[in-house]
Write an enzyme that holds these catalytic residues in place. Structure first.
Site, PDB file in Angstrom:
ATOM      1  N   SER A 407       0.812  -1.211   0.000  1.00 26.05           N
ATOM      2  CA  SER A 407       0.000   0.000   0.000  1.00 26.05           C
ATOM      3  C   SER A 407       0.847   1.264   0.000  1.00 26.05           C
ATOM      4  O   SER A 407       0.320   2.349  -0.210  1.00 26.05           O
ATOM      5  CB  SER A 407      -0.938   0.016   1.213  1.00 26.05           C
ATOM      6  OG  SER A 407      -0.194  -0.097   2.408  1.00 26.05           O
ATOM      7  N   HIS A 428      -2.460  -2.601  -5.806  1.00 23.45           N
ATOM      8  CA  HIS A 428      -2.900  -2.203  -4.473  1.00 23.45           C
ATOM      9  C   HIS A 428      -4.413  -2.326  -4.378  1.00 23.45           C
ATOM     10  O   HIS A 428      -5.153  -1.437  -4.798  1.00 23.45           O
ATOM     11  CB  HIS A 428      -2.443  -0.776  -4.169  1.00 23.45           C
ATOM     12  CG  HIS A 428      -2.878  -0.281  -2.830  1.00 23.45           C
ATOM     13  ND1 HIS A 428      -3.065   1.054  -2.555  1.00 23.45           N
ATOM     14  CD2 HIS A 428      -3.179  -0.940  -1.675  1.00 23.45           C
ATOM     15  CE1 HIS A 428      -3.447   1.193  -1.309  1.00 23.45           C
ATOM     16  NE2 HIS A 428      -3.536   0.002  -0.754  1.00 23.45           N
ATOM     17  N   GLU A 440      -5.270   0.295  -7.308  1.00 22.09           N
ATOM     18  CA  GLU A 440      -4.196   1.143  -7.821  1.00 22.09           C
ATOM     19  C   GLU A 440      -3.185   0.234  -8.516  1.00 22.09           C
ATOM     20  O   GLU A 440      -2.609  -0.651  -7.889  1.00 22.09           O
ATOM     21  CB  GLU A 440      -3.511   1.902  -6.683  1.00 22.09           C
ATOM     22  CG  GLU A 440      -4.251   3.137  -6.205  1.00 22.09           C
ATOM     23  CD  GLU A 440      -3.477   3.896  -5.145  1.00 22.09           C
ATOM     24  OE1 GLU A 440      -3.327   5.117  -5.287  1.00 22.09           O
ATOM     25  OE2 GLU A 440      -3.019   3.271  -4.164  1.00 22.09           O
ATOM     26  N   ASN A 478      -2.791   6.783  -0.548  1.00 20.64           N
ATOM     27  CA  ASN A 478      -2.214   6.872   0.795  1.00 20.64           C
ATOM     28  C   ASN A 478      -1.279   8.067   0.944  1.00 20.64           C
ATOM     29  O   ASN A 478      -1.075   8.566   2.053  1.00 20.64           O
ATOM     30  CB  ASN A 478      -1.478   5.576   1.142  1.00 20.64           C
ATOM     31  CG  ASN A 478      -2.451   4.493   1.568  1.00 20.64           C
ATOM     32  OD1 ASN A 478      -3.584   4.781   1.953  1.00 20.64           O
ATOM     33  ND2 ASN A 478      -2.036   3.241   1.485  1.00 20.64           N
TER      34      ASN A 478
END
Length: 687
Positions: A407, A428, A440, A478
């Site tokens: 992540s 991800h 992702e 993130n």
């Protein structure tokens, strides 16, 4: 080239729509249908008409190219009015997709004959609109208004069988008999002395209570969504006002929604989702590998979810764990999750058995020798992941793609351990991976175009929304979340409470506030990431060090009731935060909702501008898709980047400067891209 062909079968005129590929109802097709209807009305030898398609699809609805253009006559409403005024019956022969304006066209007919492969829907709500050519008035006069409201509010298609059962369609026909049965129906209806049109009926008053209950449920489930509110009022009109007045109300609502910022945001989200699946321009059109078998390493929550996502879509999956007991626990976790889906009614017992049969567990990496794609979903530690990729390089076939579910870790550093870096990529997934739509797709420095294109195609086969992003710490989602988290901790230090923050965020439109979301995910996850990267968050760190990890320990920003889900304010948290503030030398003050929202959202936009300038995201809309589907950003806000546009770039820039001065936080200073946009007024997001 758009065409309408007219064929005579006995005394019935067949109007064939022929506008490949989906019979989009653009101006040329509308004019051609109108001409054909007028010709049939004037022809004394014709007693009725059938509207049919030359393609495996009836009509996908409006031509989206016309969305932001000046309307061209005849409009769809004008065409439908002409059909309504015809003294001769018209029957729709519906095969395949019949969406939006296509279904409104069919609703203006006297009858609808469908095949089992037909799919009928009014999905305008997904564009922040409502049906604008009579759908809100005809549909509740044809079927139960509560069911009609649900069909329009969800935008989900009804099958041919469901359409007949609900009254939306008159009869089901085999594909080879569709035209014959529609023609026979037109001949039968022609024997009536007067057409029985939906405009001449009213919604059944006996269904009013059921409709109002359905409306109340919808409003609760879709707060702040203007198209749902307008839809309910329009359908309610089928009980209260004559058809023509209901049509006028529908048109006023449609035109109002066209200029509503919330509606514009929903349209932006819809088109951004469509665009996000397109490969970045520098990739070209590479060969795509045919992925047939999949391996997953790690049977924890994420690995199990990934395995279930693939199995549910027909892929055989080999799930690798460290030892037999761990492998058995992973298998039991998956079996339990699938059983829960059966109990909830979202999965049949047969599907459960089939999905489970596609998953086998193992502890020997050699079991992955035939896999076309292997996804690592182990602990978020670089050494662990590099060790796994080193082992994979020795056992998988040279053509296999190796993906990491990290992540935030460096995909290039992981790829170094996998031998051929061209076949290494990030995938991800978001938890729970078998439910969340976002993936992702993280391209490394050496990731091949074929690898990227293949992973995007595989994600789409899973029903996911893949977004290709660049490799940096935290990627897109993130990385932006980290900026918001920094401000969250600062707000708590300076005087806001978890309740203040969450209350402001839910008022903004999110279903969960940041503190509740943190407790749900587990506060120790971000704590480990901060420790690994040398970062701190005084309040969040203190909570973890006090054993408050969130829902899983019954205590986090909140304490949790016996059900483990209901957050309750906790005086211990207030005391802890005040102590941390004192230790940090921060003077606490009252912080209002406006400042809370601006300090949480505007830094996200600022970071998004950095991401765009660096090329980590190909399009601003990609950032919006990631935040809507991965982090619960309100869809009707359009995502953080589109929200900046609706708010106005000069206003965003001015407010960031003001907040930087107020807080002394220089990281809040607006990025050059935002300064530039505020100056030239250009948009970074499509209208």
């Amino acid at each position: 080239m758009v065409s309408v062909e007219i064929e005579r079968r006995d005394e019935v005129s067949i109007i064939w729509m022929d506008n490949p590929p989906v019979n989009a109802l653009g101006a040329a097709l509308r004019a051609a249908i109108l001409h054909a209807v007028e010709a049939a009305v004037q022809d004394e030898a014709v007693i009725g008409m059938v509207l049919a398609s030359r393609h495996a699809i009836f009509s996908a609805g409006a031509d989206i190219k016309e969305f932001n253009q000046t309307p061209v006559s005849p409009s769809l409403r004008e065409l439908i009015d002409a059909m309504d005024a015809s003294p001769k019956p018209i029957v729709a022969a519906i095969n395949g997709v019949c969406f939006g304006g296509g279904l409104e066209l069919a609703l203006a007919c006297d009858a609808r004959i469908v095949t089992s492969t037909a799919r009928l829907a009014l999905p305008e709500v997904k564009l922040g609109l409502l049906p604008g050519a009579g759908g809100t008035q005809r549909l509740p006069r044809l079927m139960n208004p509560a069911d009609a409201l649900k069909l329009m509010a969800t935008g989900a298609p009804a099958t041919g069988d469901q359409a007949v059962t609900s009254g939306l369609a008159d009869a089901l026909a085999a594909a080879e008999r569709l035209l014959a049965e529609a023609t026979a129906k037109a001949s039968l209806l022609a024997k009536r002395t007067v057409r029985q049109r939906l405009r001449d009926t009213a919604a059944d008053q006996g269904t009013r209570d059921a409709f109002e209950k359905a409306a109340a449920t919808l409003l609760k489930a879709h707060p702040g969504e203007p198209q749902i509110e307008a839809l309910i009022e329009a359908v309610r009109g089928s009980y209260e006002v004559p058809f023509d007045e209901g049509m006028r109300q529908e048109r006023r609502s449609f035109e109002r929604l066209l200029v509503d910022d919330r509606s514009k945001s929903l349209r932006h989200a819809f088109f951004a989702e469509r665009e996000s699946g397109q490969l970045p321009g520098d990739i070209g059109s590479p060969d795509v590998i045919d992925v047939k078998t999949v391996g997953v390493i790690g049977g924890g929550t994420m690995g199990s979810g990934i395995a279930m996502a693939f199995a549910a879509n027909g892929f055989p999956v080999t799930l690798i764990e460290t030892d037999e007991p761990s492998a058995q626990r992973a298998y039991d976790r998956i079996a339990s999750s699938l059983s829960n889906s059966v109990r909830r009614g979202s999965l049949s017992e047969t599907a459960r058995s089939e999905n489970l049969a596609r998953i086998k567990t193992a502890v020997d990496y050699a079991e992955l020798s035939a896999a076309d794609l292997v996804i690592e979903a182990a602990f978020e530690e670089m050494d662990v992941k590099r060790q796994i990729f080193g082992r994979l390089a020795d056992v998988v076939k040279p053509s296999a793609i190796l993906a990491t579910n990290t992540s935030y870790l460096d995909v290039d550093a992981i790829a170094e351990a996998g031998g051929d870096a061209g076949r290494v990529i990030g995938m991800h997934f978001f938890s729970p991976a078998n439910i969340m739509k976002l993936v992702e797709v993280v391209r490394g420095r050496k990731t091949s175009a074929s690898t990227i294109a293949t992973v995007v195609k595989v994600a789409q086969k899973l029903g996911k929304l893949p977004v290709v992003v660049g490799n940096c710490h935290g990627f897109v989602g993130n990385r932006i979340l980290a900026r918001r988290s920094e401000q969250l901790d600062r707000l708590l230090l300076e005087g806001a409470t978890p309740e203040d923050v969450d209350r402001a965020f839910t008022a903004f439109g999110s279903k969960l506030g940041p503190c509740t979301m943190g407790d749900l995910a587990g506060l120790d996850i971000s704590w480990r990431m901060r420790r690994a990267t040398g970062r701190t968050a005084p309040v969040a760190d203190a909570l973890v060090e006090a054993g408050r990890l969130g829902q899983k320990t019954g205590r986090g920003y909140y304490r949790y009731a016996e059900d483990g889900r209901t957050p309750i304010s906790d005086l211990e948290v207030t005391t802890l935060i005040e102590a941390v503030s004192k230790k940090q030398g921060v003077k606490r003050r009252t912080i209002d909702q406006e400042e809370i929202i601006d300090r949480l959202i505007l830094p996200m936009i600022n970071e998004g501008a950095r991401i765009i300038e660096e090329g980590v995201a190909a399009r601003p809309g990609d950032i919006d898709v990631i935040w809507i589907h991965g982090y619960g950003f309100p869809r009707w806000r359009g995502g953080p980047m589109f929200y900046a546009q609706t708010r106005g770039y000069p206003n965003v820039v001015a407010r960031l400067k003001e907040l930087a001065t107020l807080t002394g936080d220089e990281s809040l200073r607006p990025e050059p891209l935002l300064e530039h946009l505020a100056t030239d007024g250009k948009s970074v997001a499509p209208q």
